[in-house]
Design an enzyme around this catalytic site. Sequence first.
Site, PDB file in Angstrom:
ATOM      1  N   GLU A 263       0.836  -1.192   0.000  1.00  0.00           N
ATOM      2  CA  GLU A 263       0.000   0.000   0.000  1.00  0.00           C
ATOM      3  C   GLU A 263       0.877   1.251   0.000  1.00  0.00           C
ATOM      4  O   GLU A 263       1.936   1.250   0.629  1.00  0.00           O
ATOM      5  CB  GLU A 263      -0.928   0.001   1.220  1.00  0.00           C
ATOM      6  CG  GLU A 263      -1.960  -1.120   1.214  1.00  0.00           C
ATOM      7  CD  GLU A 263      -2.933  -1.039   2.389  1.00  0.00           C
ATOM      8  OE1 GLU A 263      -2.873  -0.043   3.144  1.00  0.00           O
ATOM      9  OE2 GLU A 263      -3.744  -1.956   2.552  1.00  0.00           O
ATOM     10  N   HIS A 281      -8.331   1.046   1.776  1.00  0.00           N
ATOM     11  CA  HIS A 281      -8.102   0.981   3.225  1.00  0.00           C
ATOM     12  C   HIS A 281      -9.046   1.940   3.963  1.00  0.00           C
ATOM     13  O   HIS A 281      -8.623   2.825   4.709  1.00  0.00           O
ATOM     14  CB  HIS A 281      -6.643   1.299   3.564  1.00  0.00           C
ATOM     15  CG  HIS A 281      -6.187   0.628   4.831  1.00  0.00           C
ATOM     16  ND1 HIS A 281      -4.934   0.095   4.992  1.00  0.00           N
ATOM     17  CD2 HIS A 281      -6.820   0.400   6.011  1.00  0.00           C
ATOM     18  CE1 HIS A 281      -4.810  -0.428   6.204  1.00  0.00           C
ATOM     19  NE2 HIS A 281      -5.945  -0.248   6.838  1.00  0.00           N
TER      20      HIS A 281
END
Length: 531
Positions: A263, A281
């Site tokens: 990420e 997220h």
Amino acid sequence: MAPKVLISDKLSDAAVQIFRDRGIDVDFMPDLGKDKDRLAELIGQYDGLAIRSATKVTPTILDAATRLKVIGRAGIGVDNVDKEAASKKGVIVMNTPFGNMITTAEHAIAMMFAVARQIPEASASTHAGKWEKSKFMGVELTAKTLGVIGAGNIGGIVCDRARGLKMKVIAYDPFLSEEKAAKMGVEKVELDDLLKRADFITLHVPLTDTTRNILSRENLEKTKKGVRIINCARGGLVDEQALAEMLKSGHVAGAAFDVFAEEPATENPLFGLPNVVCTPHLGAATTEAQENVALQVAEQMSNYLLDGAVENALNMPSMTAEEAKVMGPWVALAGHLGSFVGQMTDEPIKAINILYDGVVADMNLDALNCAVIAGIMKKVNPDVNMVSAPVIAKERGIKISTTNQDKSGAFEGYIKVTVVTDKRERSIAGTCFSDGKPRFIQIKGINIDAEVGAHMLYTTNEDIPGIIGTLGGTMGRHGVNIANFTLGRAAAGGEAIALLYLDAEPAEDVLEELEKTGMFQQIKPLEFEVA
């Protein structure tokens, strides 16, 4: 001087105000976390650092953090903090595991609905002016089996919500007891059984060496054909490449992911596949959750910096503000006992045995253990504290054992510390009186009653006349005032000890004069950190 806190990520104004209302000096620099060089330049001014996910607390930052005592992460994940480096530095790392539980659980349920009914794709198709009603055939959740991997705080909420949706819930969690599972209304199963039976699988475990790739290629192959998989926990729990292949083959009917192995995720094997729902997220991304965790971290950090309370720490036993008030004298005593045996021991320590008796046996023993170990380790590392000490002890291979027992003597409670080396065992015991002052009550099995002072002198000798006069006369000739003088002996004419509480550290010539008398077997000046 008031503690000083830096907030280097975006926290709410209400959280900033909590620090100020508690009398803490706070600097709010919400974009500083993105500038690691500037952060390293400024961090040495602060006792506390409050962050979200943008700030990366690396060993380099920690090396520059000469005053830092606590890092508070507003949220659950602390992947952006080097916890091992923080522990070695003696810095407490806190998170806020309860502020966004409901939000994250609700996101998992929402993702399950989305993948069951192909809502994102159907929405995009309709926005594009198409009317592909027959293309998006979904499945009901009612009567389906939901497999929950990890039935802790968030997983438990998901279980509760799923039961409300009339799903059959099975859970895999090594720490879930049969009694707790029954109370939750779920069936406790082994992982292989869950993989074989579940129509939907949702993950709610942290990323550890044990859970990494818990849904590996091998485990994914064990799943029921047509399964749908939801991951709103941590990236790295699922083999994403293997999952992508199984989605293409049709073995897995759908997936919904809020977290990814890498990420920010700009590329991923799951992207672009049909019936795969992806969000960036967002598990904790609600107004309520962001506010809750910000307020919670501000309160926790303030409680620690002002009262010594440790809440939701990842590298130290927690101790509430109420516990801190009651245990304060006992924590100080534990540190003094450790310091005594640490200063008295020159050879490598193999083991530390700690006995808790009476009222102290019902207290937070993990915190007291840390205080004992810190006291012992200060001789080899003066900067050690309750956070870093257990790390140092573990690195040195020192075994720690704890025993607690009901009241067995004249005192309401006491602590006894014994260190074991290749050559000997050395022990000391102490208690806290009603005035809150720690006392040493036994050394080498000899009973005493000694107040703890910053400067002390410990001697051993045969029980013969003249010891008091020699010690008192020597101190007097050198201008060292004795605040308290304690004697003890095993038996008349046998081994005896003396413990002097002095107003100043005895100079080397004082020790040399005592040595020359030939009356003492051991002469040891001691230093203690007293409030």
